[in-house]
Design a protein around this motif. Sequence first.
Motif, PDB file in Angstrom:
ATOM      1  N   VAL A 169      14.894  20.466  10.865  1.00 34.80           N
ATOM      2  CA  VAL A 169      14.246  21.344   9.897  1.00 34.80           C
ATOM      3  C   VAL A 169      12.836  20.830   9.627  1.00 34.80           C
ATOM      4  O   VAL A 169      12.641  19.644   9.336  1.00 34.80           O
ATOM      5  N   ILE A 170      11.870  21.721   9.749  1.00 41.84           N
ATOM      6  CA  ILE A 170      10.483  21.398   9.411  1.00 41.84           C
ATOM      7  C   ILE A 170      10.215  21.911   8.001  1.00 41.84           C
ATOM      8  O   ILE A 170      10.410  23.091   7.717  1.00 41.84           O
ATOM      9  N   ASN A 171       9.757  21.029   7.131  1.00 42.65           N
ATOM     10  CA  ASN A 171       9.440  21.396   5.754  1.00 42.65           C
ATOM     11  C   ASN A 171       7.925  21.458   5.610  1.00 42.65           C
ATOM     12  O   ASN A 171       7.240  20.440   5.655  1.00 42.65           O
ATOM     13  N   TYR A 172       7.399  22.692   5.442  1.00 43.48           N
ATOM     14  CA  TYR A 172       5.959  22.880   5.290  1.00 43.48           C
ATOM     15  C   TYR A 172       5.499  22.675   3.854  1.00 43.48           C
ATOM     16  O   TYR A 172       4.297  22.649   3.601  1.00 43.48           O
ATOM     17  N   SER A 173       6.412  22.562   2.930  1.00 44.59           N
ATOM     18  CA  SER A 173       6.063  22.455   1.512  1.00 44.59           C
ATOM     19  C   SER A 173       6.549  21.145   0.934  1.00 44.59           C
ATOM     20  O   SER A 173       7.035  21.107  -0.201  1.00 44.59           O
ATOM     21  N   ALA A 174       6.424  20.078   1.679  1.00 35.08           N
ATOM     22  CA  ALA A 174       6.888  18.779   1.202  1.00 35.08           C
ATOM     23  C   ALA A 174       5.993  18.319   0.050  1.00 35.08           C
ATOM     24  O   ALA A 174       5.504  19.123  -0.724  1.00 35.08           O
ATOM     25  N   GLU A 175       5.761  17.041  -0.070  1.00 39.56           N
ATOM     26  CA  GLU A 175       4.973  16.531  -1.185  1.00 39.56           C
ATOM     27  C   GLU A 175       3.548  17.085  -1.170  1.00 39.56           C
ATOM     28  O   GLU A 175       2.958  17.314  -2.222  1.00 39.56           O
ATOM     29  N   ASP A 176       2.986  17.308   0.012  1.00 38.16           N
ATOM     30  CA  ASP A 176       1.640  17.855   0.144  1.00 38.16           C
ATOM     31  C   ASP A 176       1.745  19.170   0.901  1.00 38.16           C
ATOM     32  O   ASP A 176       2.221  19.212   2.039  1.00 38.16           O
ATOM     33  N   THR A 177       1.304  20.260   0.277  1.00 36.33           N
ATOM     34  CA  THR A 177       1.445  21.576   0.902  1.00 36.33           C
ATOM     35  C   THR A 177       0.415  21.820   2.005  1.00 36.33           C
ATOM     36  O   THR A 177       0.535  22.795   2.742  1.00 36.33           O
TER      37      THR A 177
END
Length: 312
Positions: A169-177
Motif C-alpha cells: 500500500v502506498i500512502n500519499y497522505s502520510a506525515e507530509d502530504t
Amino acid sequence: MVGVQGAVDEAVRTFRDLPGARFVAATLVLVVGWYASRLLVRLLGRPVARRFQRPSLTKTVLGGVRAVAMLVAASVAANQLGFKPGDILLSVTVFSAVLGLVLAPIIGSVINGLFLLADQPYEIGDMIELVDQGKRGYVEDITLRYTKIFTLENTFLVVPNSNMRDRDVINYSAEDTRSRLSLELLVTYESDIEEARAIVERAARETTEVVEGGPDIRIGSARYPSAPVSRVKEFADNGVLLDLRYWVKDPYYLGRVNSKINERIWSAVADADVEMAYPHQHLVFDETSGTARVEIDRGEPAARPEEFDAPD
C-alpha cells in the motif's frame, strides 16, 4: 411508607404475573440500553477523541463502549426472562466456541484490524494506492473487519483487513502530504538543451499545485530541492531525454497537475529553439542495395520481387 412500599411490590408482582409481561420488560430494558449507549457515546466522544487523536481508534473505542453497554442491557433483559447469570455465562461460552469455529475468517480479519490500528499504515482521510490493483482512493472508514476505500472512480472498495496486511500500500497522505513526481521529455539533438530545461522548470513552477521553491525537503537522511529541477537523464536513440523532478503540495490531483505542466511545455516549445523528438526511420540505398525495374510512365506494375537483381 410501609404501606406504599407494599403496594408497589404488589403491583410489580401483579405485572410480572401478566401474560407476556416479562417480554415487555426485557424489550424496555433493551430500548433503554440502546438509548443509554448512544448517550454514553455522545458524552465520551470528545474526551476519547482528544485522548487518542486518531479517527480510526476513536471510532473503535466508542464502538466498544457502545457494545459493552448493549451487552449489559442484554444481560439484564435475559435476567428478566428468567435466565440466571450462570446460564447466561454458559450460553455465551458455548456460543463463542461455535462462533469461533464457524466465523474463523471474520475473527482473523478482526485480529488483523487490531494490528492495522496499532501499526498505523494509514488513517481515515488518507489517500492510498493498492499497488497490485493500481486502485487509488481515500480511506473512508477503518473497522476491525475491513477497510473502506472511496476510489477516484467514484466507487467504494471494501477490503478485509486480512488482505490489507498482505498488500503493498502506498500512502500519499502520510506525515507530509507533499509528493515528489517526475516527468520525462525527449528533445532533438539539434535543440537548445539549456533552454529546454528552463522551459520545463518554468512550466512546473507556474503551476499552482506545484511547490515553487523554498528550503530543501528532507526525507529520512536525504534532502531534495523543493523547486522543480530538470536534468539530462539519457542520450537516447532519437534525442536527449530530460527528467523533470518536482513536488506537489497535495497528492489528490496528480493526473491534473501532470496535464497542466505538459500543456505549458507544449505552448512554450512552439516559440523556442526546442523541438520535441520522436522516432524517425531513414531508408538508405547504396551500391549494395541492388536495382529494381519499375516502369511508372506507362502505368505498368512494379517488378515482382524475384525480378530484382541481387547484389553480388
